[in-house]
Each structure stands twice: as C-alpha cells, then as structure tokens.
Design a protein around this motif. Structure first.
Motif, PDB file in Angstrom:
ATOM      1  N   GLN A  51       9.266   5.307  -7.740  1.00  9.51           N
ATOM      2  CA  GLN A  51      10.082   4.920  -8.901  1.00  9.51           C
ATOM      3  C   GLN A  51       9.279   4.139  -9.942  1.00  9.51           C
ATOM      4  O   GLN A  51       9.701   4.002 -11.078  1.00  9.51           O
ATOM      5  CB  GLN A  51      11.286   4.077  -8.455  1.00  9.51           C
ATOM      6  N   VAL A  52       8.116   3.601  -9.516  1.00 12.05           N
ATOM      7  CA  VAL A  52       7.225   2.973 -10.491  1.00 12.05           C
ATOM      8  C   VAL A  52       5.957   3.829 -10.623  1.00 12.05           C
ATOM      9  O   VAL A  52       4.866   3.334 -10.867  1.00 12.05           O
ATOM     10  CB  VAL A  52       6.910   1.501 -10.163  1.00 12.05           C
ATOM     11  N   ALA A  53       6.165   5.136 -10.391  1.00 10.40           N
ATOM     12  CA  ALA A  53       5.146   6.163 -10.659  1.00 10.40           C
ATOM     13  C   ALA A  53       3.935   6.126  -9.716  1.00 10.40           C
ATOM     14  O   ALA A  53       2.863   6.585 -10.061  1.00 10.40           O
ATOM     15  CB  ALA A  53       4.692   6.108 -12.117  1.00 10.40           C
ATOM     16  N   ARG A  54       4.111   5.580  -8.501  1.00 10.98           N
ATOM     17  CA  ARG A  54       3.034   5.677  -7.506  1.00 10.98           C
ATOM     18  C   ARG A  54       3.551   6.369  -6.260  1.00 10.98           C
ATOM     19  O   ARG A  54       4.472   5.884  -5.615  1.00 10.98           O
ATOM     20  CB  ARG A  54       2.490   4.287  -7.139  1.00 10.98           C
ATOM     21  N   ASN A  55       2.943   7.512  -5.943  1.00 15.52           N
ATOM     22  CA  ASN A  55       3.431   8.290  -4.805  1.00 15.52           C
ATOM     23  C   ASN A  55       2.796   7.836  -3.482  1.00 15.52           C
ATOM     24  O   ASN A  55       2.084   8.582  -2.821  1.00 15.52           O
ATOM     25  CB  ASN A  55       3.217   9.786  -5.051  1.00 15.52           C
ATOM     26  N   ILE A  56       3.083   6.560  -3.130  1.00 11.47           N
ATOM     27  CA  ILE A  56       2.664   6.049  -1.821  1.00 11.47           C
ATOM     28  C   ILE A  56       3.903   5.579  -1.066  1.00 11.47           C
ATOM     29  O   ILE A  56       4.917   5.247  -1.669  1.00 11.47           O
ATOM     30  CB  ILE A  56       1.637   4.896  -1.928  1.00 11.47           C
ATOM     31  N   ARG A  57       3.790   5.548   0.292  1.00 13.39           N
ATOM     32  CA  ARG A  57       4.966   5.268   1.121  1.00 13.39           C
ATOM     33  C   ARG A  57       5.158   3.765   1.299  1.00 13.39           C
ATOM     34  O   ARG A  57       4.762   3.176   2.305  1.00 13.39           O
ATOM     35  CB  ARG A  57       4.864   6.004   2.462  1.00 13.39           C
ATOM     36  N   LEU A  58       5.772   3.170   0.292  1.00 10.00           N
ATOM     37  CA  LEU A  58       6.066   1.745   0.311  1.00 10.00           C
ATOM     38  C   LEU A  58       7.415   1.515  -0.359  1.00 10.00           C
ATOM     39  O   LEU A  58       7.689   2.084  -1.419  1.00 10.00           O
ATOM     40  CB  LEU A  58       4.954   0.987  -0.434  1.00 10.00           C
ATOM     41  N   ILE A  59       8.262   0.705   0.293  1.00 12.69           N
ATOM     42  CA  ILE A  59       9.558   0.368  -0.298  1.00 12.69           C
ATOM     43  C   ILE A  59       9.787  -1.138  -0.201  1.00 12.69           C
ATOM     44  O   ILE A  59       9.236  -1.799   0.680  1.00 12.69           O
ATOM     45  CB  ILE A  59      10.745   1.120   0.378  1.00 12.69           C
TER      46      ILE A  59
END
Ligand code: ZN
Length: 177
Positions: A51-59
């Motif tokens: 959602q902030v334009a970084r496709n890494i697995r973090l929430i």
C-alpha cells in the motif's frame, strides 16, 4: 517520522504478490517505523507494505479499540502466514487503498499467524474477532488481494464503474487558471 504516500486501487502494485523479507537491518526497522507513522496518521487499523508501493511481506496493525483513544497497541509482522483458521464471521471492511467503499466480507472468526519480528525471530499470534479480520485483510494485501476481490463480481463491478464515473466527472471540471 515520515508519512508515506498510500497508493490507491486500481494501481497495479496492489495486485502483485509480494516477496519475503530476507534482510533484517536498520533499513527494515526504519521502513516499519514509517509504516506505523503512516498508519496512525491515516488513521487506519492496518497497513501492508504494497500500500506504500513496496512489494515486500510486511504488515503493521493498530489494535487499539475505538473506546480507548489514548491506548495504541501496534504490532509489526514480517513474512506473516496464517497457519490455522476456524469459524466464520461477517465484518464490514474498508481499506486505505480503496476510496469510498465499505462492504461486508466473509472471514474466519479465529486465526493463528506465524511471523518474524523485526530482528528475524520467529513468533506466533492467535487472534479472534476484529483483530483476526485485520490480520486476514492485511495478509491478503501481500498476495495482491483486496477486500473488494471477496465481493460478488456484480458488486465489485459496480464499484469499479462508480470510480470510473467519478474520475470522468472530475476530468470534466473546468481547470482553474
Ligand atoms: Zn487494505
């Protein structure tokens, strides 16, 4: 403190499958802090890195209850995975990346999640009710799934059409000089 711009549907970044985090350095900690700042400023219940334009697995999630305005309980989950789910609930959801829509979504009532903390240590978490919904919603983001993808095709299409119409109306507005 940095507030990151939140991208909106139909930005294609939101539909990509994100990659696992492998480096646990100061950069990751700083990014996670920025995500929390962004979530709290929004304000929202959860935010996923795509959602902030970084496709890494973090929430990140903010589990503070509505009637406890000064009590903020935040949590950062790296590479989260739902390892068990049971029961059913219907929950009215919205999303910081989906403008002007709230809709009922079918979710599991309870989930167990395994994840890594910001130092790369394995952890687990069980949640039910609202917190379980937030976790399912945010983990979906990491697989390129939005809550509108859980709606009936007709409802989803109605939403996409209403967005297009809004954009058209906006384009028609006279330009201010
Ligand atoms: Zn969302």
């Amino acid at each position: 403190m940095a507030i990151l711009p939140i991208i909106k549907f139909p930005n294609p970044i939101l539909t990509r499958v994100s990659v696992p985090v492998t480096e646990f350095g100061p950069d990751l900690k700083e990014f996670a802090k920025d995500m929390l700042d962004t979530l709290i400023a929004a304000p929202g219940a959860g935010l996923a890195a795509p959602q902030v334009a970084r496709n890494i697995r973090l929430i990140v999630i903010d589990d503070s209850e509505i009637d406890e305005p000064h009590y903020v309980r935040t949590l950062t989950l790296v590479n989260p995975e739902i390892t068990a789910a049971e029961g059913k609930q219907v929950y009215k959801e919205g999303c910081l990346s989906v403008t002007d829509l709230e809709a009922n979504v079918n979710r599991s009532e309870r989930v167990e999640v395994s994840f890594l903390d910001l130092d790369g240590n394995p952890r687990t978490l069980s949640a039910e009710g609202r917190k379980a919904v937030i976790l399912q919603h945010e983990i979906d983001h990491l697989d390129g799934i939005l809550f509108i993808d859980h709606l009936s095709p007709l409802k989803r299409e109605m939403y996409v059409k209403s967005l297009r119409k809004k954009k058209k109306d906006k384009d028609k507005e006279p330009q201010k000089s």
